[in-house]
Design an enzyme around this catalytic site. Structure first.
Site, short mmCIF file in Angstrom:
data_model
loop_
_atom_site.label_atom_id
_atom_site.label_comp_id
_atom_site.label_asym_id
_atom_site.label_seq_id
_atom_site.Cartn_x
_atom_site.Cartn_y
_atom_site.Cartn_z
N GLY A 162 43.89 44.94 38.59
CA GLY A 162 43.27 45.96 39.18
C GLY A 162 44.38 47.14 38.63
CB SER A 163 44.02 50.90 38.87
OG SER A 163 43.64 51.07 40.26
CB THR A 164 47.73 49.57 42.27
OG1 THR A 164 46.77 50.40 42.65
CG2 THR A 164 49.29 49.77 42.76
N GLY A 190 38.08 43.55 44.59
CA GLY A 190 37.27 44.54 44.05
C GLY A 190 37.11 44.40 42.48
CE LYS A 196 44.76 40.53 45.83
NZ LYS A 196 44.69 41.75 45.09
CE LYS A 210 42.53 51.88 47.15
NZ LYS A 210 42.85 50.84 46.08
CD GLU A 246 43.42 39.76 42.57
OE1 GLU A 246 43.55 40.75 41.76
OE2 GLU A 246 42.32 39.80 43.53
N GLY A 273 47.83 44.66 43.85
CA GLY A 273 47.36 45.64 44.61
C GLY A 273 46.40 45.12 45.72
CG ASP A 292 40.02 46.19 46.83
OD1 ASP A 292 40.10 46.80 46.00
OD2 ASP A 292 39.50 44.81 46.64
#
Length: 237
Positions: A29-31, A98, A96, A123, A105, A84, A86
């Site tokens: 994910g992005s983070t 997304g 989680k 979040k 994970e 990360g 969600d």
């Protein structure tokens, strides 16, 4: 201050937890990608670690940065996973998935001595459920499983709808493991443990995005007076 700035601030704090020789679970994910990017800088500066990625996307990013990687079979016990979320509540219960990597994970997180979540403080929620809950399912018997998931959701005291996640072309999204994702749009989950147990009772369910009793801490970054303010839920030690 932008979302990328906050993600980077949370990731930078998590990087302080990394020690030479560690076996790290690398989230998706992005983070998590912000953390992997910073980790790559440390590796280029001489830090010796080995990472286990939770998705093919994370694997590709880490390889491009020169991070030494292993499979979970090669490193079945990890020191720390950084990932990360969600959503995260005060009890460190998470939603989680997304990014459609929830199965790997969760496997990687549960193989780790510690799991630390990094996220934008937005979040952090009082009650899980505003973000759609991903449920990874076997493609075989999809319609029957879909109906059973809807019944499980209702039986756990939740209301809402359950939709098959699709790609831009309208075809079902396929996970790295070859599965589909059902997104349960519930608004609120009054009892995450009850819902998790109900979903596990559905034979076609491979995994769900409720991470319960797995995270040890969450590093949250919020904008304050033009700067990133980082707070911690739980314990980082």
């Amino acid at each position: 201050m932008s979302g990328p700035d906050l993600r980077r601030a949370a990731a930078a704090r998590a990087l302080d937890l990394v020690e030479p020789g560690m076996r790290l679970g690398l989230g998706t994910g992005s983070t998590a990608a912000a953390f992997v990017a910073l980790l790559g800088e440390r590796v280029r500066a001489g830090l010796d670690i080995v990472g286990v990625p939770t998705s093919e996307a994370t694997r590709a990013q880490a390889e491009s940065l020169g991070i030494r990687l292993a499979t979970l079979d090669e490193q079945p016990e990890l020191d720390l996973t950084i990932d990360g979320a969600d959503e995260v509540d005060d009890r460190l219960r998470l939603i989680k998935g997304g990014g459609a990597a929830l199965l790997r994970e969760k496997i990687v997180a549960c193989a780790s001595r510690r799991m630390v979540v990094i996220a934008d403080a937005a979040k952090h929620v009082a009650r899980l459920g505003a973000f759609p809950l991903p449920v990874e399912v076997n493609p075989f018997g999809l319609k029957a499983t879909h109906r059973a998931v809807e019944a499980a959701v209702a039986g756990a005291g939740c209301s809402g709808d359950v939709r098959l996640r699709a790609q831009a072309d309208g075809k079902p999204l396929v996970t790295d493991g070859g599965h589909y994702i059902l997104d349960a749009r519930l608004g609120a989950i009054p009892d995450p443990e009850a819902l998790g147990a109900a979903l596990w009772a559905v034979p076609g369910v491979v995994e769900h995005g409720l991470f319960l009793g797995i995270a040890d801490a969450a590093i949250l970054a919020a904008a304050r007076d033009g700067q990133a303010e980082v707070t911690v839920l739980g314990s980082l030690t």
